[in-house]
Scaffold this motif. Structure first.
Motif, PDB file in Angstrom:
ATOM      1  N   ASN A  95       0.197  -6.413   4.579  1.00 26.59           N
ATOM      2  CA  ASN A  95      -0.959  -6.111   3.741  1.00 26.59           C
ATOM      3  C   ASN A  95      -2.025  -7.176   3.941  1.00 26.59           C
ATOM      4  O   ASN A  95      -1.760  -8.374   3.794  1.00 26.59           O
ATOM      5  CB  ASN A  95      -0.545  -6.063   2.265  1.00 26.59           C
ATOM      6  N   ASP A  96      -3.235  -6.735   4.276  1.00 27.78           N
ATOM      7  CA  ASP A  96      -4.342  -7.650   4.537  1.00 27.78           C
ATOM      8  C   ASP A  96      -5.140  -7.938   3.267  1.00 27.78           C
ATOM      9  O   ASP A  96      -5.347  -7.050   2.444  1.00 27.78           O
ATOM     10  CB  ASP A  96      -5.276  -7.061   5.594  1.00 27.78           C
ATOM     11  N   PHE A  97      -5.606  -9.188   3.144  1.00 26.75           N
ATOM     12  CA  PHE A  97      -6.414  -9.597   2.001  1.00 26.75           C
ATOM     13  C   PHE A  97      -7.541 -10.507   2.482  1.00 26.75           C
ATOM     14  O   PHE A  97      -7.415 -11.182   3.491  1.00 26.75           O
ATOM     15  CB  PHE A  97      -5.573 -10.355   0.969  1.00 26.75           C
ATOM     16  N   LYS A  98      -8.619 -10.497   1.733  1.00 27.69           N
ATOM     17  CA  LYS A  98      -9.716 -11.417   1.995  1.00 27.69           C
ATOM     18  C   LYS A  98      -9.715 -12.481   0.905  1.00 27.69           C
ATOM     19  O   LYS A  98      -9.785 -12.178  -0.282  1.00 27.69           O
ATOM     20  CB  LYS A  98     -11.057 -10.680   1.989  1.00 27.69           C
ATOM     21  N   LYS A 116       0.834  -1.198   0.000  1.00 24.99           N
ATOM     22  CA  LYS A 116       0.000   0.000   0.000  1.00 24.99           C
ATOM     23  C   LYS A 116       0.869   1.249   0.000  1.00 24.99           C
ATOM     24  O   LYS A 116       1.904   1.305   0.653  1.00 24.99           O
ATOM     25  CB  LYS A 116      -0.887   0.020   1.250  1.00 24.99           C
ATOM     26  N   TYR A 117       0.426   2.254  -0.721  1.00 24.99           N
ATOM     27  CA  TYR A 117       1.064   3.572  -0.751  1.00 24.99           C
ATOM     28  C   TYR A 117       2.481   3.546  -1.328  1.00 24.99           C
ATOM     29  O   TYR A 117       3.244   4.492  -1.153  1.00 24.99           O
ATOM     30  CB  TYR A 117       1.087   4.202   0.648  1.00 24.99           C
ATOM     31  N   ALA A 118       2.853   2.460  -1.980  1.00 29.01           N
ATOM     32  CA  ALA A 118       4.198   2.371  -2.547  1.00 29.01           C
ATOM     33  C   ALA A 118       4.250   3.074  -3.900  1.00 29.01           C
ATOM     34  O   ALA A 118       3.259   3.145  -4.630  1.00 29.01           O
ATOM     35  CB  ALA A 118       4.608   0.911  -2.716  1.00 29.01           C
ATOM     36  N   GLY A 119       5.416   3.584  -4.253  1.00 27.98           N
ATOM     37  CA  GLY A 119       5.659   4.094  -5.587  1.00 27.98           C
ATOM     38  C   GLY A 119       4.983   5.417  -5.923  1.00 27.98           C
ATOM     39  O   GLY A 119       4.435   6.106  -5.071  1.00 27.98           O
ATOM     40  N   THR A 120       5.042   5.744  -7.211  1.00 29.40           N
ATOM     41  CA  THR A 120       4.478   6.985  -7.745  1.00 29.40           C
ATOM     42  C   THR A 120       3.461   6.655  -8.832  1.00 29.40           C
ATOM     43  O   THR A 120       3.779   5.937  -9.781  1.00 29.40           O
ATOM     44  CB  THR A 120       5.587   7.876  -8.341  1.00 29.40           C
ATOM     45  N   ASN A 179      11.070 -11.951  -2.067  1.00 29.85           N
ATOM     46  CA  ASN A 179      12.085 -11.474  -1.135  1.00 29.85           C
ATOM     47  C   ASN A 179      11.877 -12.059   0.270  1.00 29.85           C
ATOM     48  O   ASN A 179      11.794 -13.273   0.417  1.00 29.85           O
ATOM     49  CB  ASN A 179      12.098  -9.940  -1.114  1.00 29.85           C
ATOM     50  N   ASP A 180      11.785 -11.214   1.299  1.00 28.37           N
ATOM     51  CA  ASP A 180      11.710 -11.713   2.685  1.00 28.37           C
ATOM     52  C   ASP A 180      10.285 -11.730   3.214  1.00 28.37           C
ATOM     53  O   ASP A 180      10.067 -11.656   4.424  1.00 28.37           O
ATOM     54  CB  ASP A 180      12.590 -10.857   3.598  1.00 28.37           C
ATOM     55  N   ARG A 181       9.308 -11.857   2.334  1.00 29.94           N
ATOM     56  CA  ARG A 181       7.916 -11.844   2.782  1.00 29.94           C
ATOM     57  C   ARG A 181       7.349 -13.259   2.905  1.00 29.94           C
ATOM     58  O   ARG A 181       7.799 -14.183   2.241  1.00 29.94           O
ATOM     59  CB  ARG A 181       7.052 -11.009   1.843  1.00 29.94           C
ATOM     60  N   VAL A 182       6.316 -13.366   3.748  1.00 27.47           N
ATOM     61  CA  VAL A 182       5.604 -14.629   3.921  1.00 27.47           C
ATOM     62  C   VAL A 182       4.103 -14.354   3.824  1.00 27.47           C
ATOM     63  O   VAL A 182       3.636 -13.242   4.118  1.00 27.47           O
ATOM     64  CB  VAL A 182       5.935 -15.297   5.273  1.00 27.47           C
ATOM     65  N   LEU A 183       3.358 -15.366   3.402  1.00 23.02           N
ATOM     66  CA  LEU A 183       1.896 -15.274   3.353  1.00 23.02           C
ATOM     67  C   LEU A 183       1.328 -16.100   4.494  1.00 23.02           C
ATOM     68  O   LEU A 183       1.682 -17.277   4.653  1.00 23.02           O
ATOM     69  CB  LEU A 183       1.373 -15.782   2.017  1.00 23.02           C
ATOM     70  N   ILE A 184       0.463 -15.490   5.284  1.00 27.08           N
ATOM     71  CA  ILE A 184      -0.098 -16.141   6.471  1.00 27.08           C
ATOM     72  C   ILE A 184      -1.616 -16.155   6.386  1.00 27.08           C
ATOM     73  O   ILE A 184      -2.246 -15.144   6.035  1.00 27.08           O
ATOM     74  CB  ILE A 184       0.340 -15.403   7.753  1.00 27.08           C
ATOM     75  N   TYR A 201      -6.162 -13.184   5.053  1.00 28.26           N
ATOM     76  CA  TYR A 201      -4.751 -13.491   4.812  1.00 28.26           C
ATOM     77  C   TYR A 201      -3.944 -12.213   4.996  1.00 28.26           C
ATOM     78  O   TYR A 201      -4.463 -11.103   4.853  1.00 28.26           O
ATOM     79  CB  TYR A 201      -4.547 -14.038   3.400  1.00 28.26           C
ATOM     80  N   ILE A 202      -2.681 -12.389   5.309  1.00 28.73           N
ATOM     81  CA  ILE A 202      -1.800 -11.246   5.439  1.00 28.73           C
ATOM     82  C   ILE A 202      -0.436 -11.591   4.867  1.00 28.73           C
ATOM     83  O   ILE A 202       0.081 -12.698   5.092  1.00 28.73           O
ATOM     84  CB  ILE A 202      -1.679 -10.784   6.912  1.00 28.73           C
ATOM     85  N   ALA A 203       0.132 -10.669   4.093  1.00 27.55           N
ATOM     86  CA  ALA A 203       1.481 -10.827   3.552  1.00 27.55           C
ATOM     87  C   ALA A 203       2.364  -9.802   4.246  1.00 27.55           C
ATOM     88  O   ALA A 203       2.073  -8.601   4.202  1.00 27.55           O
ATOM     89  CB  ALA A 203       1.490 -10.623   2.046  1.00 27.55           C
ATOM     90  N   LEU A 204       3.406 -10.275   4.909  1.00 24.57           N
ATOM     91  CA  LEU A 204       4.277  -9.362   5.641  1.00 24.57           C
ATOM     92  C   LEU A 204       5.724  -9.841   5.591  1.00 24.57           C
ATOM     93  O   LEU A 204       6.011 -10.947   5.144  1.00 24.57           O
ATOM     94  CB  LEU A 204       3.808  -9.218   7.087  1.00 24.57           C
TER      95      LEU A 204
END
Length: 256
Positions: free
Chosen positions: A233-236, A130-134, A167-172, A243-246
Motif C-alpha cells: 500500500n502506497d502513501f504520501k 485496499k479492497y479488504a473486508g466488507t 504482523n509480517d509487514r514493514v514500512l519503507i 512510503y510503502i507498507a508491504l
C-alpha cells in the motif's frame, strides 16, 4: 428517464450497438455538455454483467455488531473534501480513506494449541489494505468488517512515517526517482521510472508460527532493500516522500 454522466464531451452513436438492448436512435448527446439521456425503452438486459459494489446496509433495529473469530469492525475515516490549501475537491478527486477507528473486535483465533488474541484494541486508529473486508452502513456511518491480518498497521497520528506495521509487514521510505539518465539528460515526470528501492523505517512483530508464537522478521530498521513493484500500500508522507507498507515476503533483497 435515466441520466448517465459521461467523461467525454461528445459521443457518437455508432459505438453503441455493441451494448445489447441499447438503441442508438433513443440516445441524445449534447455537443459539449457531456451528458447522455437514455429513454425508458432501455431493456433490463442492457446492463447484464454490470457489477456495482455497494455497502451492506444494517437495519436500524440492530444496535451493535460483534465480530467473530479474528475479525474486527472499523469505523471508516471520512474522505478529505478539501486540499491543505482549502480548495474544494470534487468527489472523483477525493482520496478513498484507508484508515479508521477500531470499534469492536472478535475473540481471536486458535493456532495449533495456542489462543491468539486480536492484535489491536478498540479505540485504536488503524490503516488497512485496499479492497479488504466488507463495507457496512451502520448507525449512519461507513464501517468495514475485516480480518485482523488485513490491518496494515497502527497510525495514531496523521503522518504515515509514524505507522507501526503489524504482523509480517514493514514500512519503507521509497527512494526518489532518478532525475537524469546516465548520460546526463533530464527526465520528465512521465519518463521517471517508479523506484523499487527504499529504506526500512519500521518492522512488524513478525508472522505466527505453527504453535501461535511470533517469528521475528529478518529485516531490520535502516536497511536498504529492493521490493516487488506494485506490492503493498502506497502513501504520501507529510514530508513529501513516498512510503510503502508491504509484507516482508515482498522484499526481494537487502542492498549494501
Amino acid at each position: 428517464m435515466a441520466t448517465a454522466q459521461l467523461t467525454a464531451s461528445s459521443m457518437s452513436t455508432r459505438n453503441l450497438p455493441s451494448f445489447p438492448g441499447l438503441r442508438p436512435s433513443i440516445v441524445k448527446v449534447g455537443p459539449s455538455v457531456g451528458h447522455c439521456r437514455v429513454g425508458s425503452v432501455l431493456s433490463q438486459r442492457s446492463f447484464r454483467g454490470l457489477v456495482v459494489k455497494a455497502a451492506t446496509v444494517v437495519a436500524p433495529k440492530y444496535t451493535s455488531i460483534k465480530p467473530l473469530g479474528d475479525r474486527v469492525l472499523v469505523k471508516i475515516k471520512t474522505a478529505e473534501e478539501k486540499t491543505d490549501g482549502g480548495i474544494l475537491l470534487p468527489t472523483t478527486a477525493q482520496t478513498k480513506p484507508q484508515g479508521g477507528e477500531v470499534v469492536a473486535i472478535g475473540e481471536g483465533k486458535t493456532v495449533g494449541k495456542s489462543k491468539v488474541d486480536i492484535s489491536v484494541k478498540t479505540g485504536t486508529q488503524v490503516v488497512y489494505s485496499k479492497y479488504a473486508g466488507t463495507e457496512l452502513d451502520f448507525n449512519g456511518s461507513k464501517h468495514l468488517i475485516l480480518k485482523d491480518d488485513d490491518i496494515v498497521g497502527i497510525l495514531e497520528t496523521d503522518d504515515v512515517k509514524d505507522l507501526k506495521p503489524l504482523n509480517d509487514r514493514v514500512l519503507i521510505k521509497v527512494a526518489e526517482a532518478e532525475q537524469k539518465t546516465a548520460g546526463g539528460l533530464l527526465l520528465t515526470e512521465a519518463a521517471k521510472e517508479k523506484p523499487s528501492i527504499g529504506t526500512v523505517i519500521a518492522v512488524g512483530p513478525g508472522p505466527l508460527d505453527e504453535e501461535g508464537n511470533r517469528k521475528p522478521l529478518s529485516l531490520t530498521q535502516g536497511s536498504t532493500v529492493m521490493f516487488s513493484k506494485y506490492a503493498g500500500n502506497d502513501f504520501k508522507g507529510k514530508d513529501g516522500f513516498d512510503y510503502i507498507a508491504l509484507r516482508a515476503s515482498d522484499v526481494m533483497a537487502v542492498l549494501s
